[in-house]
Design an enzyme around this catalytic site. Structure first.
Site, PDB file in Angstrom:
ATOM      1  N   ALA A  14       0.813  -1.226   0.308  1.00 41.24           N
ATOM      2  CA  ALA A  14      -0.313   0.754  -0.191  1.00 41.24           C
ATOM      3  C   ALA A  14       0.902   0.725  -0.174  1.00 41.24           C
ATOM      4  O   ALA A  14       0.897   2.160  -0.666  1.00 41.24           O
ATOM      5  CB  ALA A  14      -0.849  -0.234   1.327  1.00 41.24           C
ATOM      6  N   ASP A  15       2.029   0.942   0.769  1.00 40.65           N
ATOM      7  CA  ASP A  15       3.231   2.145   0.872  1.00 40.65           C
ATOM      8  C   ASP A  15       3.372   2.564  -0.352  1.00 40.65           C
ATOM      9  O   ASP A  15       3.722   3.846  -1.269  1.00 40.65           O
ATOM     10  CB  ASP A  15       4.037   2.057   2.037  1.00 40.65           C
ATOM     11  CG  ASP A  15       2.974   2.599   3.374  1.00 40.65           C
ATOM     12  OD1 ASP A  15       3.048   3.690   3.217  1.00 40.65           O
ATOM     13  OD2 ASP A  15       3.601   2.019   4.309  1.00 40.65           O
TER      14      ASP A  15
END
Length: 389
Positions: A173-174
């Site tokens: 996600a990052d």
């Protein structure tokens, strides 16, 4: 004849990196690697990541910080103070892009939000990175990679069915958000050169993680059956996963009829080619577990390295399961320069992950070491006050 170094593609673009930890700093480092002048605007205490990771280097900065902030200059500003805010406005006048990752509402309270900055600089491309976006019922929630993976559905398909929840081993996600934000801001910057108007970009870890669900959601929308964990296997074809040999696991994929026939010939298992349960891709998917159990009877006769070499020679995709050290220090990772060393004033030689994309005409360069906290305060302030004068 003197050979000149080609100008990097983002040379002349100024980016204000008003972000901390991972998604924002990683996106800004990608821009810095391509030549952008990235000024890391940090609170007086510094980016949280400077003191992260639980082990100490020679200096105060963590290895994580050193791997996400090369090619940047560091400026410390208290953006909650009038003086800090006024200097930030002057800095914003000279910028092309601002990247921030405060929780929604915080930049408005500090009066450094997009609507405020666009009055100073209409061409500004302003990127807001957050856990769940600038709008919606979850917008004000704190969001990290773990929450985004869990709440986007990613963890529902990771691991093995019926076992404990497992997150992806890397921060998808990052890093995904960093890449999508970079794609969006570069598009907006190109548009601003034509229209004279920048724009506000809303990038979130939640949306980015969901964007990776193409196969899973296509399957769900087509069948109505919610996706579930598959371990190392795949929804589209079988066998295509990690399989067990005599000494451990390796990965392989016989993803079509031609490769399936080759695999059966290699295993000396002609009985499997037209087997009633395995004759087509659809049948092999339906009976995947029994199929893998049958194949592993043959794989158990030889070591994984032997199988990988034999399969590759036959034209069947296969590979070993490597640890990170094996991948980075192996012959291919070394050839691709995925580990490089940077000179640092405190740490000496510091290892950094290499450039993930190779720009063959204008190769990325390491021009600056990851900055010390506030290292460029005087330099940047002198530039801005000179421009003001």
């Amino acid at each position: 004849m003197t050979q000149t170094t080609p100008q990097l593609p983002l040379q002349g673009i100024r980016v204000l990196d008003v972000s901390q930890v991972m998604a924002g700093p990683f996106a800004c480092m990608l821009l810095a690697d391509l030549g952008a002048d990235v000024i890391k605007v940090e609170p007086p205490t510094g980016d949280q990541t400077r003191g992260a990771m639980g082990f100490k280097m020679k200096g105060p900065d963590s290895m994580g910080f050193l791997n996400m902030n090369r090619n940047k200059r560091s400026l410390t500003l208290d953006l909650k103070s009038d003086a800090g805010r006024e200097f930030f406005y002057k800095l914003a006048e000279t910028a092309d892009v601002i990247v921030e990752n405060y929780r929604p509402g915080a930049v408005q309270r500090m009066k450094i939000d997009y609507e405020t900055i666009r009055k100073i600089n209409p061409k500004i491309v302003y990127v807001s990175i957050s856990g769940f976006g600038q709008s919606g019922p979850w917008a004000t929630r704190p969001g990290f990679d773990l929450m985004a993976q869990a709440m986007s559905g990613v963890m529902s398909v990771t691991g093995y069915k019926g076992e404990k929840p497992v997150k992806a081993g890397v921060p998808v996600a990052d890093i995904g958000c960093a890449l999508f934000a970079t794609y969006g801001l570069l598009a907006a910057y190109i548009g601003a050169q034509k229209s004279g108007q920048g724009q506000h970009i809303d990038a979130s870890l939640f949306d980015s993680a969901m964007a990776f669900s193409i196969w899973d959601m296509s399957d769900y929308w087509g069948t109505g059956v919610p996706p579930s964990p598959l371990g190392t296997s795949n929804k589209m074809s079988a066998p295509y996963q990690a399989v067990k040999a005599r000494d451990g696991y390796f990965v392989m994929g016989a993803t079509n009829q031609k490769l399936w026939a080759k695999l059966c010939a290699l295993l000396e298992r002609p009985d499997l080619v037209e087997h009633a349960d395995y004759a087509t891709v659809a049948l092999r998917l339906k009976h995947r577990e029994a199929l893998i159990e049958e194949l592993e009877k043959s794989f158990a006769q030889r070591d994984s390295e032997d199988w990988v070499d034999t399969m590759l020679e036959a034209g069947i995709p296969a590979g070993p399961l490597l640890t990170y050290p094996q991948a980075f220090e192996g012959e291919h990772g070394t050839h691709r320069k995925m580990c490089m060393e940077i000179d640092h004033p405190i740490e000496g030689k510091v290892k950094n992950i290499g450039f993930p994309v190779k720009m063959l005409g204008t190769p990325q360069q390491v021009r600056r070491h990851p900055p010390l906290l506030g290292e460029h305060n005087e330099e940047i302030m002198a530039e801005i006050y000179a421009l003001s004068a």
